[in-house]
Motif scaffolding. Sequence first.
Motif, PDB file in Angstrom:
ATOM      1  N   LEU A  55      -5.941  -3.019  -0.900  1.00  0.00           N
ATOM      2  CA  LEU A  55      -5.121  -3.736  -0.101  1.00  0.00           C
ATOM      3  C   LEU A  55      -5.473  -3.490   1.459  1.00  0.00           C
ATOM      4  CD1 LEU A  55      -1.787  -3.674  -2.020  1.00  0.00           C
ATOM      5  CD2 LEU A  55      -3.553  -5.457  -2.216  1.00  0.00           C
ATOM      6  N   LEU A  56      -5.531  -2.240   1.667  1.00  0.00           N
ATOM      7  CA  LEU A  56      -5.808  -1.907   3.382  1.00  0.00           C
ATOM      8  C   LEU A  56      -7.332  -2.637   3.746  1.00  0.00           C
ATOM      9  CD1 LEU A  56      -4.668   1.819   3.071  1.00  0.00           C
ATOM     10  CD2 LEU A  56      -3.516   0.020   4.246  1.00  0.00           C
ATOM     11  N   TYR A 116      -1.040  -2.253  12.454  1.00  0.00           N
ATOM     12  CA  TYR A 116      -2.291  -1.714  13.105  1.00  0.00           C
ATOM     13  C   TYR A 116      -2.579  -0.144  12.668  1.00  0.00           C
ATOM     14  CZ  TYR A 116      -6.555  -0.174  15.391  1.00  0.00           C
ATOM     15  OH  TYR A 116      -7.548   0.575  15.656  1.00  0.00           O
ATOM     16  N   TRP A 117      -1.431   0.307  13.445  1.00  0.00           N
ATOM     17  CA  TRP A 117      -1.410   1.861  13.325  1.00  0.00           C
ATOM     18  C   TRP A 117      -1.422   2.381  11.878  1.00  0.00           C
ATOM     19  CZ3 TRP A 117      -3.723   4.489  16.796  1.00  0.00           C
ATOM     20  CH2 TRP A 117      -3.728   4.015  18.171  1.00  0.00           C
ATOM     21  N   ASN A 118      -0.394   1.852  11.102  1.00  0.00           N
ATOM     22  CA  ASN A 118      -0.269   1.975   9.702  1.00  0.00           C
ATOM     23  C   ASN A 118      -1.685   1.938   9.102  1.00  0.00           C
ATOM     24  OD1 ASN A 118       2.404   2.836   8.581  1.00  0.00           O
ATOM     25  ND2 ASN A 118       2.972   1.171  10.037  1.00  0.00           N
ATOM     26  N   ALA A 119      -2.374   0.820   9.120  1.00  0.00           N
ATOM     27  CA  ALA A 119      -3.567   0.798   8.558  1.00  0.00           C
ATOM     28  C   ALA A 119      -4.554   1.874   8.892  1.00  0.00           C
ATOM     29  CB  ALA A 119      -4.051  -0.633   8.742  1.00  0.00           C
ATOM     30  N   LEU A 120      -4.493   2.134  10.115  1.00  0.00           N
ATOM     31  CA  LEU A 120      -5.458   3.284  10.622  1.00  0.00           C
ATOM     32  C   LEU A 120      -5.034   4.610   9.933  1.00  0.00           C
ATOM     33  CD1 LEU A 120      -8.032   3.495  12.458  1.00  0.00           C
ATOM     34  CD2 LEU A 120      -6.522   4.016  14.323  1.00  0.00           C
ATOM     35  N   LEU A 121      -3.904   4.733  10.145  1.00  0.00           N
ATOM     36  CA  LEU A 121      -3.524   6.303   9.658  1.00  0.00           C
ATOM     37  C   LEU A 121      -3.881   6.053   7.931  1.00  0.00           C
ATOM     38  CD1 LEU A 121      -0.054   6.527  11.355  1.00  0.00           C
ATOM     39  CD2 LEU A 121      -2.148   7.980  11.804  1.00  0.00           C
ATOM     40  N   PHE A 122      -3.502   5.078   7.307  1.00  0.00           N
ATOM     41  CA  PHE A 122      -3.913   5.205   5.849  1.00  0.00           C
ATOM     42  C   PHE A 122      -5.243   5.288   5.687  1.00  0.00           C
ATOM     43  CE2 PHE A 122       0.356   2.696   4.667  1.00  0.00           C
ATOM     44  CZ  PHE A 122       0.668   3.675   4.001  1.00  0.00           C
ATOM     45  N   GLU A 123      -6.104   4.623   6.371  1.00  0.00           N
ATOM     46  CA  GLU A 123      -7.551   4.675   6.142  1.00  0.00           C
ATOM     47  C   GLU A 123      -8.152   6.051   6.477  1.00  0.00           C
ATOM     48  OE1 GLU A 123     -11.047   2.646   8.307  1.00  0.00           O
ATOM     49  OE2 GLU A 123     -10.146   1.281   6.999  1.00  0.00           O
ATOM     50  N   SER A 133       0.762  -1.058   0.069  1.00  0.00           N
ATOM     51  CA  SER A 133      -0.140   0.008   0.115  1.00  0.00           C
ATOM     52  C   SER A 133       0.805   1.373   0.042  1.00  0.00           C
ATOM     53  CB  SER A 133      -1.015   0.122   1.228  1.00  0.00           C
ATOM     54  OG  SER A 133      -1.853  -1.201   1.265  1.00  0.00           O
ATOM     55  N   ALA A 134       1.904   1.297   0.697  1.00  0.00           N
ATOM     56  CA  ALA A 134       3.033   2.239   0.914  1.00  0.00           C
ATOM     57  C   ALA A 134       3.574   2.580  -0.687  1.00  0.00           C
ATOM     58  CB  ALA A 134       3.956   2.068   1.867  1.00  0.00           C
ATOM     59  N   TYR A 135       3.707   1.532  -1.392  1.00  0.00           N
ATOM     60  CA  TYR A 135       4.330   2.045  -2.704  1.00  0.00           C
ATOM     61  C   TYR A 135       3.206   2.173  -3.619  1.00  0.00           C
ATOM     62  CZ  TYR A 135       7.225   1.428  -6.865  1.00  0.00           C
ATOM     63  OH  TYR A 135       7.636   1.615  -8.118  1.00  0.00           O
ATOM     64  N   LEU A 136       1.994   1.751  -3.329  1.00  0.00           N
ATOM     65  CA  LEU A 136       0.808   2.376  -4.256  1.00  0.00           C
ATOM     66  C   LEU A 136       0.621   3.743  -3.878  1.00  0.00           C
ATOM     67  CD1 LEU A 136      -1.335  -0.789  -4.255  1.00  0.00           C
ATOM     68  CD2 LEU A 136      -0.431   0.101  -6.174  1.00  0.00           C
ATOM     69  N   PHE A 137       0.647   4.204  -2.691  1.00  0.00           N
ATOM     70  CA  PHE A 137       0.761   5.612  -2.509  1.00  0.00           C
ATOM     71  C   PHE A 137       1.758   6.517  -3.267  1.00  0.00           C
ATOM     72  CE2 PHE A 137      -2.390   4.693   1.110  1.00  0.00           C
ATOM     73  CZ  PHE A 137      -3.299   6.017   0.853  1.00  0.00           C
ATOM     74  N   TYR A 138       2.720   5.968  -3.048  1.00  0.00           N
ATOM     75  CA  TYR A 138       4.152   6.697  -3.917  1.00  0.00           C
ATOM     76  C   TYR A 138       3.670   6.678  -5.255  1.00  0.00           C
ATOM     77  CZ  TYR A 138       8.246   6.837  -6.564  1.00  0.00           C
ATOM     78  OH  TYR A 138       9.337   7.101  -7.409  1.00  0.00           O
TER      79      TYR A 138
END
Length: 688
Positions: A401-402, A431-438, A386-391
Amino acid sequence: MAAVTSPTNVEPKDVHSAPKPAASRRKFSISIPPRPSNGTVASMKTPTLPLKSPDDSYSNDGILGKPRRRAMSNSSADQDNLMDGTIDHEQDGNPRKRSNADTIDYPRRRATIACEICRGRKSRCDGAKPRCRLCTELNAECVYREPGIKLDAGDKLILERLNRIEGLLQSSLVSQTKGIHLASQSPTTSTETTLSREDLIPRNPDGLERSINSIPIAGLGTWVASQTNISTMPKIHTTPALHLLQWPIIRELVSRPYDPQHLLQLELSREPLQLGTSLSLDLSNTAAYVQAFFERVNVWYACVNPYNWASYYRMALSHGFREGPESCITLLVLALGSASLAGSISSVPRDKEPPGMSYFSAAWGLIPALMTRNTTLSSQCLILASAYLFYLVRPLEAWSLLSSTSMKLQLLLSDRGRIPNHSKELSERVYWNALLFESDLLAELDLPHSGIVQFEETVGLPGGFEEEDDEPAGRDELWYFLAEIALRRLLNRVSHMIYSKGAMTTIASLEPLVAELDFQLTQWYEGLPIALQFPHSRVPLSNPVQTVLRLRYFACRTIIFRPYILAVLENEHAIMDTAVRENCRKALEACVRQLEHITAHHAGHLPYLWQGALSIVSQTLLIMGATMVPSLAALLPPAQQMDAIINEVLLEIERYAHLAPSLRLSSEIVREAEDRRQLMLRSTGMRA
């Protein structure tokens, strides 16, 4: 599967080699400010980090010193001493330990077993079961603490501070509905006296106060006390950038109506991602990409353990990067590391493959098999993808993915026994990465909520990875990640309290909420470690972490005070109120601070380009509307300077337009808005 070119800089080792002797602990100290005696909300600072130099310049080693092993303490006695001030640990002569006077020492998370009696007496426990030696001698009940609950001193401070802030919010707002003012150090109330309505809203002549206080603010809901968690993004809110096109005056700057659904529909209709077709992987530069990842990327996500990275790489290499979560994680680390060395993706030629795409394509081929695994490692893979897709500025693909990540995490977290002890720290970070992204996605797009927020108050904050026998690949930096968690929770509270759709609100009821939220933002800034605290001056910063935090700070400040701009756009007489005028000034100042050095946003383009671009669009539309109201324009820099700032912003947004259809539409909107703004200013005589 892709052929693998043998690396030239990695020496394979036996994955199951015998463990080496445990590293010794180093001395460290953390300075904790004294607890206030009056029971009010105090500035609870995160442990202060000494800097190499007192000025604002930092070396290439990073803001937290050079790479070294990190020590964490998990014993109850050590944590009690932490809260008092310091802990000293002896140091041995292990030649593998690097000594550096400028290196910052971290508290170590230590896997100890001690019963409650020994913890309370601060004595060594032999860990014997069912009863240890001391409990046997005392004929006492021997109870061992449930493993996995790991909080160091910094975590305790942050958690306590967040809980106090939320408690203050709920108590303060409940009391407002009852007409009772809560004693606090917050600007909304007083520790000495009870503030009346007259104290909060200054009186104005000719009955203007009454008319201003009754001005309804369309689209802004009143937060009422409920059992819901106000630190999560509400399901219905009016914070998206394009919602400003429904505001008075600003809506006249576009030829047809828009709303956030237009952005979502464009992303839904987007062409699928075209993955690379290369049949080989070049592993000759892996060392450079891994180093770049831990220096430039992991600071944003903190979800890859530098202490066991070597074992992951060896496992992936033994599998030929063809199977297993270790292979997928390794490939995604290489993809993100490669991307971080190329700078902003907006500067990559359109006919050139994005940096790291070959590694991402290989990792993408492994993801279908991992989608069916409900493990922490499979969730970690999806977060990195997901991080690369945001890039790549692919927000909806990242959201897909999230959503899968969220389902896996909810299944695992519904029974904490499903997560092995050695994976709990990683699961918290995932978990916190998923919550921040969402939360970032839900702030701009009307997407379904995954339900992951239900664990937001039960999942612990990250504390630190345990050291392993391999030499670490880099630093385990958590400070930015923890600061971003706290700021995101505050932004969600703003959306809940001010922008949730519902009943109308007025300037009078808005005033204490805005003051309280601004007070919390100030607390957040003052609680940052010294190494992360950014100057409020207009001098551009060379440190990317400070740069991003400063931009996020002013974005949050703008959203807090933005309702006052709407009030004046609806009724220009409202600005005659002193408090309204001052709060409009704060909102516009924060807007200008985000836009005046527009290229500074490149520092956060890897994690935040899409989110940051929409934030820029929002602030630009707000500034455009303000320039068309004489009383608001008087609060801005001179008109010629504002025109130059807006033109620079338009050029910057146009550079992003090819990256996503939602950004292309945003670029077209602000360009049309500027053309119509100039025409309207000339037609009204405000410009020659």
